[in-house]
Design an enzyme around this catalytic site. Structure first.
Site, PDB file in Angstrom:
ATOM      1  N   SER A  26     -14.349 -12.674  27.746  1.00 19.23           N
ATOM      2  CA  SER A  26     -13.435 -13.624  28.372  1.00 19.23           C
ATOM      3  C   SER A  26     -14.153 -14.912  28.758  1.00 19.23           C
ATOM      4  O   SER A  26     -15.347 -14.912  29.089  1.00 19.23           O
ATOM      5  CB  SER A  26     -12.823 -12.993  29.627  1.00 19.23           C
ATOM      6  OG  SER A  26     -12.113 -13.950  30.378  1.00 19.23           O
ATOM      7  N   GLN A  47     -12.411 -14.622  23.956  1.00 25.99           N
ATOM      8  CA  GLN A  47     -11.073 -14.764  24.543  1.00 25.99           C
ATOM      9  C   GLN A  47     -11.016 -16.058  25.344  1.00 25.99           C
ATOM     10  O   GLN A  47     -11.636 -16.178  26.393  1.00 25.99           O
ATOM     11  CB  GLN A  47     -10.751 -13.568  25.435  1.00 25.99           C
ATOM     12  CG  GLN A  47      -9.368 -13.626  26.050  1.00 25.99           C
ATOM     13  CD  GLN A  47      -9.155 -12.517  27.066  1.00 25.99           C
ATOM     14  OE1 GLN A  47     -10.041 -11.696  27.307  1.00 25.99           O
ATOM     15  NE2 GLN A  47      -7.988 -12.488  27.669  1.00 25.99           N
ATOM     16  N   TYR A  49      -9.387 -18.758  27.694  1.00 29.63           N
ATOM     17  CA  TYR A  49      -8.375 -19.215  28.645  1.00 29.63           C
ATOM     18  C   TYR A  49      -8.324 -20.733  28.484  1.00 29.63           C
ATOM     19  O   TYR A  49      -9.330 -21.415  28.680  1.00 29.63           O
ATOM     20  CB  TYR A  49      -8.742 -18.799  30.070  1.00 29.63           C
ATOM     21  CG  TYR A  49      -8.401 -17.358  30.354  1.00 29.63           C
ATOM     22  CD1 TYR A  49      -7.156 -17.026  30.889  1.00 29.63           C
ATOM     23  CD2 TYR A  49      -9.296 -16.340  30.071  1.00 29.63           C
ATOM     24  CE1 TYR A  49      -6.824 -15.705  31.142  1.00 29.63           C
ATOM     25  CE2 TYR A  49      -8.974 -15.015  30.324  1.00 29.63           C
ATOM     26  CZ  TYR A  49      -7.738 -14.700  30.856  1.00 29.63           C
ATOM     27  OH  TYR A  49      -7.412 -13.384  31.089  1.00 29.63           O
ATOM     28  N   THR A  75      -5.454 -16.692  25.017  1.00 31.80           N
ATOM     29  CA  THR A  75      -4.604 -15.988  25.977  1.00 31.80           C
ATOM     30  C   THR A  75      -3.493 -16.917  26.449  1.00 31.80           C
ATOM     31  O   THR A  75      -3.759 -18.000  26.970  1.00 31.80           O
ATOM     32  CB  THR A  75      -5.423 -15.514  27.183  1.00 31.80           C
ATOM     33  OG1 THR A  75      -6.386 -14.558  26.741  1.00 31.80           O
ATOM     34  CG2 THR A  75      -4.535 -14.871  28.228  1.00 31.80           C
ATOM     35  N   ARG A  84      -2.197 -12.691  43.485  1.00 23.47           N
ATOM     36  CA  ARG A  84      -3.358 -11.826  43.673  1.00 23.47           C
ATOM     37  C   ARG A  84      -3.574 -11.463  45.145  1.00 23.47           C
ATOM     38  O   ARG A  84      -4.653 -11.667  45.719  1.00 23.47           O
ATOM     39  CB  ARG A  84      -4.613 -12.484  43.091  1.00 23.47           C
ATOM     40  CG  ARG A  84      -4.507 -12.691  41.596  1.00 23.47           C
ATOM     41  CD  ARG A  84      -5.717 -13.385  41.013  1.00 23.47           C
ATOM     42  NE  ARG A  84      -5.554 -13.564  39.578  1.00 23.47           N
ATOM     43  CZ  ARG A  84      -6.285 -12.932  38.670  1.00 23.47           C
ATOM     44  NH1 ARG A  84      -7.231 -12.103  39.045  1.00 23.47           N
ATOM     45  NH2 ARG A  84      -6.085 -13.146  37.383  1.00 23.47           N
ATOM     46  N   LYS A 170      -2.939 -13.874  22.166  1.00 23.34           N
ATOM     47  CA  LYS A 170      -2.788 -12.724  23.055  1.00 23.34           C
ATOM     48  C   LYS A 170      -1.748 -13.020  24.135  1.00 23.34           C
ATOM     49  O   LYS A 170      -1.813 -14.054  24.796  1.00 23.34           O
ATOM     50  CB  LYS A 170      -4.124 -12.375  23.721  1.00 23.34           C
ATOM     51  CG  LYS A 170      -4.046 -11.207  24.696  1.00 23.34           C
ATOM     52  CD  LYS A 170      -5.404 -10.930  25.310  1.00 23.34           C
ATOM     53  CE  LYS A 170      -5.341  -9.721  26.236  1.00 23.34           C
ATOM     54  NZ  LYS A 170      -4.549  -9.978  27.456  1.00 23.34           N
ATOM     55  N   HIS A 194      -0.405  -8.289  29.877  1.00 22.98           N
ATOM     56  CA  HIS A 194      -1.577  -8.360  30.754  1.00 22.98           C
ATOM     57  C   HIS A 194      -1.635  -7.141  31.666  1.00 22.98           C
ATOM     58  O   HIS A 194      -1.987  -7.223  32.841  1.00 22.98           O
ATOM     59  CB  HIS A 194      -1.550  -9.649  31.586  1.00 22.98           C
ATOM     60  CG  HIS A 194      -2.905 -10.280  31.752  1.00 22.98           C
ATOM     61  ND1 HIS A 194      -3.342 -11.315  30.977  1.00 22.98           N
ATOM     62  CD2 HIS A 194      -3.926 -10.013  32.608  1.00 22.98           C
ATOM     63  CE1 HIS A 194      -4.559 -11.677  31.350  1.00 22.98           C
ATOM     64  NE2 HIS A 194      -4.937 -10.890  32.326  1.00 22.98           N
ATOM     65  N   ARG A 197      -0.110  -6.951  35.343  1.00 22.90           N
ATOM     66  CA  ARG A 197      -0.724  -7.453  36.582  1.00 22.90           C
ATOM     67  C   ARG A 197      -0.414  -8.916  36.876  1.00 22.90           C
ATOM     68  O   ARG A 197      -0.899  -9.455  37.870  1.00 22.90           O
ATOM     69  CB  ARG A 197      -2.239  -7.253  36.536  1.00 22.90           C
ATOM     70  CG  ARG A 197      -2.951  -8.109  35.520  1.00 22.90           C
ATOM     71  CD  ARG A 197      -4.418  -7.699  35.399  1.00 22.90           C
ATOM     72  NE  ARG A 197      -5.181  -8.017  36.584  1.00 22.90           N
ATOM     73  CZ  ARG A 197      -5.916  -9.125  36.718  1.00 22.90           C
ATOM     74  NH1 ARG A 197      -5.949 -10.008  35.745  1.00 22.90           N
ATOM     75  NH2 ARG A 197      -6.614  -9.343  37.808  1.00 22.90           N
TER      76      ARG A 197
END
Length: 296
Positions: A26, A47, A49, A75, A84, A170, A194, A197
Site C-alpha cells: 500500500s 496499491q 491511494y 484503490t 475511524r 480495486k 474494503h 470498514r
C-alpha cells in the site's frame, strides 16, 4: 501493517514470494517501495491511494517501477476519509506518539516491543518525501488523506497512459462501471467493499460479484468477507478469477509473528482441498461458474 508486527511488510512479501502469490504494498504502508525491493517476488503489486498532485503521482509510479513492482492497483473505494472512531478512541496518531497509555500497552507485549525497538516506530515511509515534517496527525487526517484525491475516469486514463504494465482497479462495486473501465484499457477489476470498514451501507461484495461478472470478460479479483477455503470456492463459483486477503495475514502476524502467514496459507490450502473433495472436484477449473456471461 507495521503497527501489527515489526517488519510486517517484509515478512508478508517474503511469504508471498515463497508461495508464488501476489503481494500488494500500500501507498500508506510502513515501508517504502525502495525498502521492499530486496524482498519482492515476481508478483509484486503496488496499491496506489491516488495522489492529487500530478508531480507526486508521477514520482510514485517511477519509484514503484524502479523498485520492481510490475502491477499497479488503483484503490477507488475510499473517496473520502472515514471517521475511524475505534482508532480515534485508541489515541492512534500517524506516526504513533509515545503516550503513557501506549507505553503501558507496549509493556505487556515484550516480543512486539523488542521487535519494534529493532525496526523503529512505524510511519508511512512512502510518503516521507512529501510530508514536509507533518507529524502525529489523527487517524482521520493522516498524511495519506491530505495528499490524495477522489479519482474520476480522467484520472484512470492518466494512470493507464503512464503505467506500462498490468493495471487493476480495486473497489469496483457497480456493474455499470465495468464497461467504461474496460474501454479505458484496465486489465482487471477488483471487486471489494474494503472488507466493510469504510461504509456500513455498502452491499456485500459477494452480492455484486455475479452482477459485475455478467457485464465484463475482464479478470475479476475478489476480497471482503473471506474467512476460509469454502469462501474462496464460493467467490470463484460466483465469477471471481482470483481471491485476495487483507485482514487474515495481519491477524496471523499478530498471533504468531513471522511464522503466522505461512501457517495461514497452510490452513487455507488444506481447507480449500477438503471442501473441493466434498464437492467432488479435483481442480479449481472444475468449480461451477455463472452461466450468464456478457456477449463478446
Amino acid at each position: 501493517s507495521g503497527m501489527v508486527w515489526p517488519g510486517a511488510e517484509r515478512i508478508l512479501a517474503q511469504t508471498a514470494a515463497r508461495a508464488g502469490l501476489p503481494y500488494s504494498l500500500s501507498t500508506v504502508a510502513s515501508q517504502s517501495p525502495e525498502d521492499m525491493a530486496p524482498h519482492l517476488g515476481e508478483h509484486a503489486w503496488f496499491q496506489l491511494y491516488p495522489p492529487k498532485k500530478e508531480e507526486i503521482r508521477r514520482d510514485m509510479l517511477d519509484r514503484a517501477r524502479d523498485a520492481g513492482f510490475g502491477t499497479l492497483v488503483l484503490t477507488v473505494d475510499v473517496p473520502v476519509a472515514s471517521r475511524r472512531e475505534r482508532q480515534t478512541r485508541s489515541g492512534l496518531t500517524h506516526p504513533p506518539a509515545l503516550t503513557p497509555r501506549l507505553l503501558a500497552q507496549v509493556a505487556v507485549r515484550p516480543s512486539w516491543a523488542l521487535g519494534m525497538a529493532r525496526t523503529g516506530m512505524p510511519r508511512m515511509r512512502s510518503l516521507d518525501k512529501y510530508t514536509a515534517g507533518r507529524e502525529h496527525l489523527p487517524p482521520t487526517e493522516h498524511i495519506g488523506y491530505l495528499l490524495r484525491t477522489s479519482p474520476d475516469m480522467e484520472y484512470v486514463k492518466w494512470l493507464r497512459d503512464n503505467w506500462n504494465g498490468p493495471f487493476l482497479i480495486k473497489g469496483v462495486m457497480r456493474a455499470q462501471d465495468a464497461a467504461p473501465l474496460e474501454a479505458i484499457g484496465v486489465d482487471a477489476l477488483w471487486v471489494s467493499n474494503h472488507a466493510g470498514r469504510q461504509f456500513d451501507g455498502a452491499r456485500a461484495s459477494i452480492e455484486v460479484l455475479p452482477e459485475i461478472r455478467s457485464e465484463t470478460r475482464l479478470p475479476l479479483i475478489f476480497d471482503s468477507g473471506v474467512e476460509g477455503g469454502l469462501d474462496i470456492l464460493r467467490a470463484l463459483g460466483m465469477g471471481a478469477d482470483f481471491v485476495m486477503l487483507g485482514r487474515a495475514p495481519h491477524f496471523a502476524l499478530a498471533a504468531l509473528g513471522a511464522a503466522g502467514p505461512d501457517h495461514l496459507i497452510d490452513i487455507l490450502r488444506k481447507d480449500l482441498e477438503a471442501n473441493m473433495g466434498q464437492m467432488g472436484i479435483a481442480t479449481l477449473a472444475e468449480v461451477p461458474v455463472p452461466t450468464v456471461l456478457p456477449a463478446i
